[in-house]
Scaffold this active site. Structure first.
Site, short mmCIF file in Angstrom:
data_model
loop_
_atom_site.label_atom_id
_atom_site.label_comp_id
_atom_site.label_asym_id
_atom_site.label_seq_id
_atom_site.Cartn_x
_atom_site.Cartn_y
_atom_site.Cartn_z
N GLY A 135 0.81 -1.22 -0.08
CA GLY A 135 -0.06 0.00 0.04
C GLY A 135 0.92 1.29 0.00
O GLY A 135 0.29 2.33 -0.11
N GLY A 136 2.41 1.15 0.34
CA GLY A 136 3.14 2.19 0.19
C GLY A 136 3.00 3.23 1.55
O GLY A 136 3.13 4.42 1.35
N SER A 217 0.93 -3.54 14.06
CA SER A 217 0.00 -4.03 15.18
C SER A 217 -1.25 -2.97 15.03
O SER A 217 -0.99 -1.78 14.45
CB SER A 217 0.68 -3.63 16.54
N ILE A 271 7.08 -11.46 0.18
CA ILE A 271 6.07 -12.14 0.70
C ILE A 271 4.97 -12.33 -0.08
O ILE A 271 4.39 -11.10 -0.64
CB ILE A 271 5.58 -11.58 1.88
N ARG A 401 -3.02 15.04 8.99
CA ARG A 401 -1.56 15.48 9.03
C ARG A 401 -1.40 15.99 7.56
O ARG A 401 -0.78 17.52 7.34
CB ARG A 401 -0.67 14.11 9.16
N TYR A 462 2.98 6.17 21.68
CA TYR A 462 2.97 6.50 20.47
C TYR A 462 3.00 8.10 20.70
O TYR A 462 1.96 8.53 21.24
CB TYR A 462 1.78 6.03 19.82
#
Lengths: 540, 540
Positions: A135-136, A217, A271, A401, A462
Site C-alpha cells: 500500500g506504500g 499492530s 511475501i 496530517r 505513540y
C-alpha cells in the site's frame, strides 16, 4: 489499470477529497499555542518534481516483460513517481519540493506468486534492486526506491496479488495473496461471517503482505493480537526460490522461522501469500470514553486491565497533551465546558481513555464490559458519545496530517514500547528530547502521546509532534528531532513498536539486537539473497 | 557436590524410589492385551556399561580448569556417565545394555554466565564440542554427547546457574539463570506470590534454559501459553561473545530474534539467562473429569472451548485407547463398573476429558468454570475425584515408563500438532503407521493418544505406544516405528510440537521448513559458531 488509482500522490488524502482542510478555529489555536504563522504550502503537482530518466537496462525490461507482460512493466514518469517512497513526513516534504525523492527506474506488477518469484529471480540475475510495494504506507522509508550499489531499482507492486486463496472455517484460517488491501480482506472475509481484526491507522491503504513484512499492530491489538500473532504461515519469493513456512499452530521443530520472515521488510524475499487466523465477525461493538487525572494514573488503570486479562478489544489512553489536542482540533467537544465539568470532579490533567468492546452477543459484550469497568476505578465516564467520536475518526490521523502540513506545520509520529516499570521514564525522556530539539526560533512544539497497545508486561507509547515547520531546513528540523528521540529511546525501550525499521531506524538497530543480531540478519540475507537485490539499504 | 545428585542414572525414577514397581494386575492385563511375557530387565549398574577413556586434551583440561576451577572439570567415569544422553526410550535402552551410549570426555560445570561464555570461547578455540546440559530430560537425543568431527566433546552442565537474578513485580518479569530447575523456579517465585505456570511432564527435573532451548510446552499451556510465549528476553553465550535479546514486550525492529534463540537447541549459543513473564500464583484450583463418546466428539468440544476462549488452564482429552490404558493401569478406577456406568449413558468409546481451572478467588474460578461448562455439552461429568486423580499423577508418566521397561515393554511417546481440519486424519495416519510397524512376532501394540495443547486454529496430538519389547533388536524395533510415524506426520502436521528436534527429528526438518529453512539455520550457525563446536550433529 485501476490498481494504480490508489497509489501515493502527495499525501494520504485522496485527491479532491473534501475532508482535507483544517478548520479555521484549529489554525487559530495552533498559532496561539505553537507560534505558527499559517501559510499555504500545498503538495507540488507531479509535473513539478524532478524525475530522472529510467535507468533500467533494455534487456532487463524485455526479460521482465516476458514474465509479467509488457503492459505490467511501467516506465512512465507518473507511474514511477506514484511508487516513489512512502508516507513519512520526510517523504511528504519531498512531495512538496523539500529534500530528495528517489524514483524507481520502473514499476513491475506481477500477476501471481509465481510471477513474483520469476521477477525476483530475473532481477537477482541482472543485479537489479527490488523494492516490494504494497500500500506504500511505510512511515520509516521502508519503500524508498533506493538503488544501493545496483545497476537499477524496480518497484515490485503487489497490487495484482489481490485474491483470497482459501478459507478453512473449521480451523479458522484464511490464505490471502500479499497485495490484498485490508478493507478488501475484511470484505472478502465478511462473506464468510469472519474477520481478521487488524485495524492499524494505515488500514484504508495497507496490504496484508505489508503488515507481515513490518510486524504491524492494529488498534484492536488487545482483542486480536499483533499481526504476527495472526500469521500462521507465509510464502516468500526469494532469489533462491519459493519458501513456505507454517504447518501447525505451534511447533518445536527448531526456531520459529515464520518469525524471521515476519518483520523481514522484503530483505529475505517478497511475501506473496499469508495464512492468517480469522475469527467470527462480532455482532456487537461498543466504544466508551473515560477521563483519568494524569497519564500515570491512566497507565496504572491500563496496566491493571492488561494484567487482569480484561482489556477492551480497543484500549487507548491519551496523555493530557494529546487529550488537549484532540479536544481542541476536533472542535466537536466544547473544550472549556468539558474542562470545567472535569475540574468539578477533581481532574486537573485530563487524560482520555477510550475502550471498545466486542461480542458475539450483547450479553457477551456486556459481560466483558463489566469485567473491565471493575478495574477502571475512579475514571470519569464520558459514555458512548466520546467513544463513538474516537471510532468515527480512527483512521483520520493521516488525513489530518495532510491538512496540517498544508498550513505550514511539521507533524510526525513515532512510537516505542517498554516494560511497565520503565514506561513513565521512557515517556518523559522522549518528550524532553523532542521538546528540546524543536523549541527553536520562537516555535513552541506540542508533544502528545498515547498508549494504544498493552501487554501483561508493558505497553507501547505513540508520540505525535506538532511544531511550526522550519521553512529554511524542514528536513533537518525533523531529522534532528527524530535523532534526539531515538537516542532517548535506546536503552529504555524498543526503537519501533509497529512502524518497522526501514531506513529511519536502521542506525539504532544494533543497539537493540546487538552487533551479533545485525550480523545474523546479514548472514540470513546473504544466504537467501546472495546478490543483495532485495530492498537495498533497508533494515541492516 | 549435590548438584550432581539428581543426574541421569538409568531412568527417570530416583534410585531407591518406592513407587517404581508395576502392580501385578497391570502386568497381567498387559500380557493379555499385548502378548507380553513379563521378564525382569532392570537398569544395568553403571559399572556394567562401557565407558571409553576421556579424550579431552590435557591442555584443554587445564584451560577449562583455569576458568571454572579444577573441581568443576569432571573426568571421572561416573560423572561422565551421569551426563551421557537424555531420557528417550533409546537412551534408556542403552542404559540396559542395548545400543550405543555416547559418553562425553568431560563435564564442565561453570558457576555463572561469564564462565559459560569463557568455556564456550575456549572450546571454540580448541575445537572441542560442547553439549549444553540442563536437566538432561531430552527425549529426542538433544543432549547426546556426540563428538561429530571435533577432537573431543564436553558436557556443559548448567547446574550451578541456579539463581533468580531479579524480579520486577510491576512488569511481572523475572530473570533466571538458565540452570534453575522448574520446581526451584516456582519455589523462588512463590516467595514473591508469583508463578511461572510452566508444568511439562519433565517438570521435576527440567531447567528453564532447557525449556527455552526446546520450545517446551507445559500441561497448563491453555492458561499460561507455551514457554516461548513466556520468554521476554534471553542471554546467550556464543563463541563470538555474549548476546542479549529482548527490550520490550513487542517490537517491530526487524524479525523477532528471540524466536531464533528459542528452539535453537544449543546450536547458536548456550542460553545462560532467561527473562520470563510471571503471574500471581492462583489461590484456587479445581480439576474435574468428564467422559465423551469417542475422540472426534471430544476434539469438537476442545475446539469449541479453544475457539470460544474458554479453555481451562489445563484441558486434556484422552482418546478411547488412552482412556482404556489409564483406567486399567491406574487400577484405581473399577474399570468394568465405570464402563457399565458409561454404557448406561450411551457412551461406547469413553474418551476422558480433564479440565482444570484456576482463579485468584473462588468466584473467578467458578466464573471460568461456568463459561467452559456451557460448551462441554453432552459430556458425562465424573466430577472432582477424576480430575484430582489426573492431577495427582500428572508427572508420573516417566516413572511409569521405567516400571514398564523393567517388565520387558517397549514404551515411548511422540507428539505432533496440526490444524483442526486435519486433526482426525493425522491421528489416524500416525496410529496406523505405529500399529502396522509394531504388529510383528505375535506382539499386539497399544497406541494411545491425547490432546493436551489447544489453539484457536489447531491442537497437538501426543501418542504413547506400548508393545512387548523385541529382545533381539529392541533399538531397531522402535526406530522403525518412529520412522513410520514420522513419515505419516510429514505433510499433515509438525514433526514435533514440544519435544524439539535433537537427533531423532533432524531427518524430517527439511520437509517442514524447506531446504531453504535448513540453509538459513546453517548460515546462522556458521555466523555465530564458525568452528561448529556447539551441540554437534543436532537439529541440522
Amino acid at each position: 489499470m485501476d490498481h494504480l488509482d490508489h497509489r501515493v500522490r502527495g499525501g494520504w488524502t485522496p485527491s479532491g477529497a473534501a475532508d482535507a482542510a483544517l478548520p479555521a478555529h484549529a489554525s487559530r489555536w495552533l498559532s496561539a499555542r505553537t507560534g505558527l504563522t499559517p501559510v499555504d504550502t500545498p503538495v507540488a503537482p507531479d509535473s513539478g518534481l524532478p524525475v530522472p530518466e529510467s535507468g533500467l537496462p533494455a534487456l532487463v525490461r524485455t526479460v521482465l516483460a516476458d514474465i509479467v507482460g509488457a503492459a505490467h512493466v511501467l516506465v512512465e514518469r507518473e507511474d514511477r513517481l506514484g511508487r516513489a517512497g512512502g508516507l513519512s513526513y520526510v517523504d511528504l516534504l519531498a512531495r512538496r519540493g523539500a529534500g530528495e525523492l528517489p524514483v524507481p527506474d520502473a514499476v513491475v506488477v506481477p500477476g501471481d506468486p509465481d510471477e513474483v518469484r520469476e521477477v525476483v529471480s530475473a532481477c537477482a540475475s541482472h543485479g537489479v534492486g527490488i523494492v516490494p510495494f504494497g500500500g506504500g504506507t511505510s512511515v520509516v522509508g521502508g519503500v524508498s526506491a533506493l538503488r544501493g550499489d545496483k545497476v537499477a531499482v524496480v518497484v515490485l507492486d503487489l497490487a495484482r496479488l489481490d485474491k483470497l486463496v482459501s478459507v478453512d472455517p473449521v480451523s479458522r484460517l484464511a490464505v490471502f495473496q500479499a497485495g490484498v488491501v485490508a478493507p478488501e480482506a475484511e470484505r472478502m472475509l465478511a462473506a464468510h461471517g469472519l474477520t481478521l481484526g487488524h485495524f492499524p491507522q494505515s488500514y484504508e491503504r495497507a496490504t496484508l503482505g505489508g503488515f507481515a513484512a513490518t510486524r504491524s499492530s492494529g488498534q484492536a491489538s488487545a482483542g486480536y493480537g499483533r499481526f504476527e500473532d495472526m500469521v500462521e504461515g507465509v510464502r516468500l519469493a526469494t532469489p533462491r526460490g519459493d519458501w513456505r513456512l507454517g504447518v501447525s499452530p505451534a511447533s518445536a521443530a527448531g526456531p520459529d522461522l515464520r518469525q524471521l520472515a515476519i518483520g523481514s521488510e522484503g530483505l529475505f524475499g517478497v511475501i506473496t501469500e499469508v495464512t492468517v487466523r480469522v475469527r467470527p465477525a462480532p455482532a456487537w461493538e461498543r466504544y466508551e470514553g473515560f477521563v483519568v487525572d494524569g497519564f500515570a494514573a491512566g497507565a496504572e488503570i491500563v496496566r491493571a486491565l492488561a494484567q487482569g486479562g480484561v482489556l477492551g478489544t480497543v484500549t487507548r489512553l491519551s496523555d493530557p497533551q494529546e487529550t488537549e489536542v484532540a479536544l481542541t482540533l476536533s472542535g466537536g467537544w466544547k473544550s472549556a465546558a468539558v474542562r470545567g465539568y472535569l475540574r468539578a470532579r477533581g481532574i486537573t490533567e485530563p487524560s482520555l481513555l477510550v475502550i471498545g468492546w466486542e461480542g458475539a452477543t450483547k450479553d457477551e459484550l456486556l459481560t466483558r464490559r463489566r469485567a473491565t469497568l471493575r478495574l477502571v476505578g475512579e475514571a470519569v465516564r464520558l459514555g458512548v458519545r466520546a467513544g463513538e467520536r474516537w471510532r468515527h475518526g480512527r483512521f483520520s490521523g493521516p488525513r489530518q496530517r495532510d491538512a496540517l502540513m498544508d498550513v505550514g506545520m511539521c507533524v510526525e509520529t513515532l512510537e516505542t514500547a517498554t516494560y511497565w516499570s520503565k514506561l513513565g521514564d521512557l515517556r518523559e525522556a522522549v518528550r524532553e528530547a523532542l521538546l528540546r530539539s524543536l523549541t527553536t526560533g520562537g516555535r513552541r512544539p506540542i508533544v502528545a502521546c498515547h498508549i494504544s497497545h498493552s501487554y501483561e508486561t508493558g505497553a507501547s507509547l505513540y508520540f505525535t509532534t506538532l511544531v511550526p515547520r522550519d521553512t529554511d531546513d524542514p528536513v533537518g528540523q525533523w531529522r534532528r528531532a527524530k535523532q534526539a528521540a531515538s537516542e532517548a529511546i535506546v536503552g529504555l525501550g524498543t526503537i519501533t513498536h509497529h512502524h518497522a525499521v526501514g531506513v529511519d531506524h536502521a542506525p539504532y538497530l544494533a543497539s537493540e539486537i546487538g552487533p551479533l543480531g545485525v550480523d545474523v540478519l546479514r548472514a540470513i540475507k546473504a544466504e537467501l539473497d546472495p546478490s543483495g537485490v532485495l530492498n537495498p539499504e533497508k533494515l541492516v
